[in-house]
Design an enzyme around this catalytic site. Structure first.
Site, PDB file in Angstrom:
ATOM      1  N   TYR A  53     -76.761 -62.146 -26.105  1.00 36.04           N
ATOM      2  CA  TYR A  53     -76.106 -62.761 -24.950  1.00 36.04           C
ATOM      3  C   TYR A  53     -76.251 -61.891 -23.701  1.00 36.04           C
ATOM      4  O   TYR A  53     -76.342 -62.417 -22.578  1.00 36.04           O
ATOM      5  CB  TYR A  53     -74.640 -63.070 -25.249  1.00 36.04           C
ATOM      6  CG  TYR A  53     -73.673 -61.941 -25.021  1.00 36.04           C
ATOM      7  CD1 TYR A  53     -73.166 -61.681 -23.746  1.00 36.04           C
ATOM      8  CD2 TYR A  53     -73.260 -61.126 -26.069  1.00 36.04           C
ATOM      9  CE1 TYR A  53     -72.282 -60.637 -23.536  1.00 36.04           C
ATOM     10  CE2 TYR A  53     -72.373 -60.085 -25.864  1.00 36.04           C
ATOM     11  CZ  TYR A  53     -71.882 -59.848 -24.599  1.00 36.04           C
ATOM     12  OH  TYR A  53     -71.022 -58.815 -24.386  1.00 36.04           O
ATOM     13  N   VAL A  73     -67.872 -58.008 -13.812  1.00 33.31           N
ATOM     14  CA  VAL A  73     -66.487 -58.292 -14.164  1.00 33.31           C
ATOM     15  C   VAL A  73     -66.399 -58.171 -15.680  1.00 33.31           C
ATOM     16  O   VAL A  73     -66.858 -59.034 -16.421  1.00 33.31           O
ATOM     17  CB  VAL A  73     -66.054 -59.685 -13.690  1.00 33.31           C
ATOM     18  CG1 VAL A  73     -64.615 -59.966 -14.117  1.00 33.31           C
ATOM     19  CG2 VAL A  73     -66.181 -59.795 -12.169  1.00 33.31           C
ATOM     20  N   VAL A 145     -70.339 -61.823 -15.198  1.00 29.13           N
ATOM     21  CA  VAL A 145     -68.988 -61.909 -15.756  1.00 29.13           C
ATOM     22  C   VAL A 145     -69.066 -61.918 -17.278  1.00 29.13           C
ATOM     23  O   VAL A 145     -69.639 -62.843 -17.878  1.00 29.13           O
ATOM     24  CB  VAL A 145     -68.261 -63.178 -15.265  1.00 29.13           C
ATOM     25  CG1 VAL A 145     -66.832 -63.224 -15.813  1.00 29.13           C
ATOM     26  CG2 VAL A 145     -68.260 -63.242 -13.740  1.00 29.13           C
ATOM     27  N   ASP A 146     -68.489 -60.894 -17.890  1.00 32.92           N
ATOM     28  CA  ASP A 146     -68.450 -60.785 -19.354  1.00 32.92           C
ATOM     29  C   ASP A 146     -67.093 -60.217 -19.734  1.00 32.92           C
ATOM     30  O   ASP A 146     -66.959 -59.035 -20.037  1.00 32.92           O
ATOM     31  CB  ASP A 146     -69.585 -59.883 -19.849  1.00 32.92           C
ATOM     32  CG  ASP A 146     -69.614 -59.772 -21.362  1.00 32.92           C
ATOM     33  OD1 ASP A 146     -69.095 -60.685 -22.035  1.00 32.92           O
ATOM     34  OD2 ASP A 146     -70.145 -58.765 -21.862  1.00 32.92           O
ATOM     35  N   ALA A 147     -66.089 -61.057 -19.692  1.00 36.27           N
ATOM     36  CA  ALA A 147     -64.713 -60.624 -19.905  1.00 36.27           C
ATOM     37  C   ALA A 147     -64.155 -61.295 -21.151  1.00 36.27           C
ATOM     38  O   ALA A 147     -63.708 -62.444 -21.102  1.00 36.27           O
ATOM     39  CB  ALA A 147     -63.857 -60.951 -18.681  1.00 36.27           C
TER      40      ALA A 147
END
Length: 260
Positions: A53, A73, A145-147
């Site tokens: 991913y 993020v 963004v990977d939160a």
């Protein structure tokens, strides 16, 4: 002690839950109390991206191939930061991370540099940063963004107001990439609708093969209708430059978005 098919080399807990680091002969991985890997490091190639991913998130480079300013993020173990610092030495990175302990472990276990002037780590929650940060934290070429936490995607980065705030922080030719989870389907649809609304429909989906992840891409500029033709040369050039399978990303994008 064995854990998640590897040797447990660190275990701790903060106010958000457990944090574990597991290692085998090749890879060191970060876990938040479940088998899902939040970040990973090749011990002999720290700049490389281990997880599918994270590789797919770099498909954002098809929308902006030479980023000079990037916002992350969610830092995790710092995989995206290490990759960008290696391949784009002139790039300036701001990284927002909610959990101070995770930042400490990224430095201590995942070879994230502590004294690199190109990397600015900002403690806090991503939506609050996008909404309230100073004007200098704008005009990003890429926002990635990977939160996630141990049970799924963080709620605060899956809402329409978050995407609208991100759109406002991008440069005129900027792009956003978001790591999403495909279940539950109703929540995914709501998230994608919010993203479409914020970016006036200039969005693409890239399913991650054999995984439950879906990478959503959004651009401040119109997306070409024939992706395979428009971005073919760029994809091959990026593949030679980074070693990632950009022609494969492009094929996946063309297939997944053929009806849009």
């Amino acid at each position: 002690m064995r854990r998640y098919n590897g040797e447990l080399i660190h275990a701790s807990r903060d106010e958000h839950g457990p944090i574990e680091i597991v290692e085998d002969s090749r890879v060191r991985s970060l876990h938040f109390g479940s088998r899902s890997r939040q970040s990973a490091l090749f011990l002999d190639r720290p700049e490389a991206l281990v997880l599918a991913y994270t590789q797919s998130m770099m498909a954002a480079l098809l929308l902006h191939a030479a980023p000079r300013r990037v916002l992350l993020v969610g830092l995790g173990g710092g995989s995206l930061a290490r990759f960008l610092l290696h391949h784009y030495p002139d790039c300036q990175i701001d990284a927002v991370e909610l959990r101070p302990r995770v930042v400490e472990l990224a430095h201590g276990y995942f070879r994230l540099p502590e004294d690199d002037a190109r990397l600015n780590i900002i403690p806090g929650e991503g939506r609050h940063f996008l909404t309230h940060a100073a004007l200098r934290h704008s005009d990003y070429d890429l926002i990635l963004v990977d939160a996630f936490h141990g049970t799924g995607m963080a709620e605060e980065v899956a809402e329409a107001d978050f995407f609208a705030a991100a759109r406002g922080r991008l440069a005129d030719e900027g792009a956003l990439a978001v790591n999403l989870w495909q279940q539950p389907a109703q929540r995914l649809r709501r998230t994608l609708t919010g993203l479409q609304d914020a970016f006036a429909g200039r969005c693409l989906q890239l399913p991650v093969p054999t995984r439950g992840n879906l990478v959503a891409l959004a651009s401040t500029r119109p997306v070409p209708p024939d992706l395979a033709t428009a971005w073919d040369l760029r994809a091959h050039a990026l593949s030679r430059f980074t070693g990632l399978d950009f022609p494969g990303f492009l094929e996946g994008l063309a297939e997944a978005n053929s009806a849009s």
